[in-house]
Enzyme design. Structure first.
Site, PDB file in Angstrom:
ATOM      1  N   SER A   1     -63.199  -6.122  62.043  1.00 53.35           N
ATOM      2  CA  SER A   1     -63.893  -7.400  62.171  1.00 53.35           C
ATOM      3  C   SER A   1     -62.856  -8.501  62.266  1.00 53.35           C
ATOM      4  O   SER A   1     -61.849  -8.476  61.545  1.00 53.35           O
ATOM      5  CB  SER A   1     -64.801  -7.635  60.961  1.00 53.35           C
ATOM      6  OG  SER A   1     -65.467  -8.877  61.062  1.00 53.35           O
TER       7      SER A   1
ATOM      8  N   HIS B   1     -69.534 -14.348  78.643  1.00 54.23           N
ATOM      9  CA  HIS B   1     -70.708 -13.500  78.831  1.00 54.23           C
ATOM     10  C   HIS B   1     -70.513 -12.470  79.935  1.00 54.23           C
ATOM     11  O   HIS B   1     -70.999 -11.334  79.818  1.00 54.23           O
ATOM     12  CB  HIS B   1     -71.946 -14.362  79.090  1.00 54.23           C
ATOM     13  CG  HIS B   1     -72.593 -14.854  77.839  1.00 54.23           C
ATOM     14  ND1 HIS B   1     -73.583 -14.154  77.194  1.00 54.23           N
ATOM     15  CD2 HIS B   1     -72.377 -15.974  77.099  1.00 54.23           C
ATOM     16  CE1 HIS B   1     -73.963 -14.812  76.116  1.00 54.23           C
ATOM     17  NE2 HIS B   1     -73.243 -15.924  76.032  1.00 54.23           N
TER      18      HIS B   1
ATOM     19  N   HIS C   1     -65.729 -14.636  67.039  1.00 57.63           N
ATOM     20  CA  HIS C   1     -65.962 -13.541  66.091  1.00 57.63           C
ATOM     21  C   HIS C   1     -66.194 -12.265  66.882  1.00 57.63           C
ATOM     22  O   HIS C   1     -66.832 -12.281  67.935  1.00 57.63           O
ATOM     23  CB  HIS C   1     -67.190 -13.859  65.228  1.00 57.63           C
ATOM     24  CG  HIS C   1     -67.786 -12.656  64.558  1.00 57.63           C
ATOM     25  ND1 HIS C   1     -68.937 -12.041  65.032  1.00 57.63           N
ATOM     26  CD2 HIS C   1     -67.399 -11.958  63.469  1.00 57.63           C
ATOM     27  CE1 HIS C   1     -69.229 -11.016  64.248  1.00 57.63           C
ATOM     28  NE2 HIS C   1     -68.312 -10.944  63.307  1.00 57.63           N
TER      29      HIS C   1
END
Length: 316
Positions: A107, A162, A121
């Site tokens: 992470s 995206h 993130h």
């Protein structure tokens, strides 16, 4: 990071052998590749911090503070085991609460100093819930995704991010990007504010379709796409001049990031409930954040435009 040898886990309901060795090796390699790429972007090294969990497992935290680009960032590997699966991990799967578990993942959260460079993130993870006397099967799943949190809106950055997410999922079926994008838009939403945290990306959890090998391959594709999704945005925005106004607004919006992580984020809750290392879990928080009472941006300002920008849309 060294650790006890793992063996493939037999006994999944579909007969799958779950190769936790392969997952662990991939995650540690991914962490190192991402850290190396970020060190090149930042110009300063990440701190290395190995840790052990008394209840089982441990992790490797790679952290940077006051870097040349990144004000605070962390790329974290964890592999924890326990006798009783925490509620945060079993809430969406009936019947597995209290099972022994094996959970591992990478992470990362990066908070750049320049307000024109977005916070980002990413995480990829694998859960294995072991058998019990009443339920002899092993349950497994993957989860992950990445999302972008800009403070000042740039259409080309959102479209690039995206598109990269879409392309990472494309080999596994054209229906996955729209599905995981919608899931991301829904998940990273502050219900109490009625605001999106950022411009989204992709998010998936409890994923075991159509089998272990394919689900693992998809998760590798997502993890491997991170630097390609983020580094070009950094290069375009890192040298834009900013002042006190932009830093002030960045701090205000970072407050929303804190609210989401502490109130809604399942990864944060799992880490705290499972007895994970608090320093590593909470290093996702920004180094500085601000809250104001009933504040609203000036109409027509760049800050006001962000709120329209955050509304979910088709970016590709």
């Amino acid at each position: 990071m060294s650790g006890p040898a793992q063996t493939p886990v037999p006994g999944a309901a579909d007969g799958t052998t779950i190769d936790t060795d392969a997952v662990r090796a991939y995650l540690l390699d991914l962490q190192q590749r991402i850290v190396s790429g970020l060190e090149t972007l930042d110009g300063q090294p990440f701190r290395r911090d190995d840790w052990r969990r008394p209840e089982g497992g441990g992790g490797l935290s790679r952290v940077i503070e006051e870097g040349g680009l990144i004000e605070r960032g962390a790329v974290l590997f964890s592999h924890v085991r326990g006798d009783k699966l925490p509620a945060s991990a079993s809430a969406h799967r009936a019947g597995i609460g209290g099972r022994p578990f094996d959970a591992m993942g990478v992470s990362l959260v990066l908070h750049p100093r320049n307000p024109y460079v977005p916070t980002v993130h990413m995480n990829v993870r694998c859960f294995v819930a072991g058998p019990t006397e009443s339920s002899p099967d092993t349950v497994w799943w993957f989860g992950g995704g990445m999302d972008l949190t800009p403070y000042y809106p740039f259409e080309e950055d959102a479209a690039h991010f995206h598109r990269t997410c879409r392309d990472a999922l494309a080999p596994f079926g054209g229906e996955l990007y729209p599905r995981f994008k919608a899931w991301c838009d829904e998940y990273f939403y502050l219900k109490h504010r009625q605001e999106a945290r950022g411009i989204g990306g992709i998010f998936y959890d409890d994923f075991n379709e159509p089998g272990f090998d394919t689900a693992f391959a998809l998760t590798r594709s997502v993890g491997d796409a991170f630097l390609a999704a983020y580094a070009p945005i950094v290069e375009r925005r890192r040298d834009i001049a900013y002042g006190e106004r932009e830093r002030d607004f960045q701090g205000y919006r970072r407050g929303r990031y804190v609210e989401f992580n502490l109130v809604f984020d399942r990864g944060t809750l799992f880490g705290l409930q499972s007895g994970g290392r608090t320093e590593s879990i909470l290093c996702s928080m920004p180094p500085l954040a601000r809250w104001r009472y009933d504040w609203h941006p000036e109409p027509g300002s760049a800050e006001a435009r962000l709120y329209d920008f955050l509304r979910p849309r088709d970016w590709v």
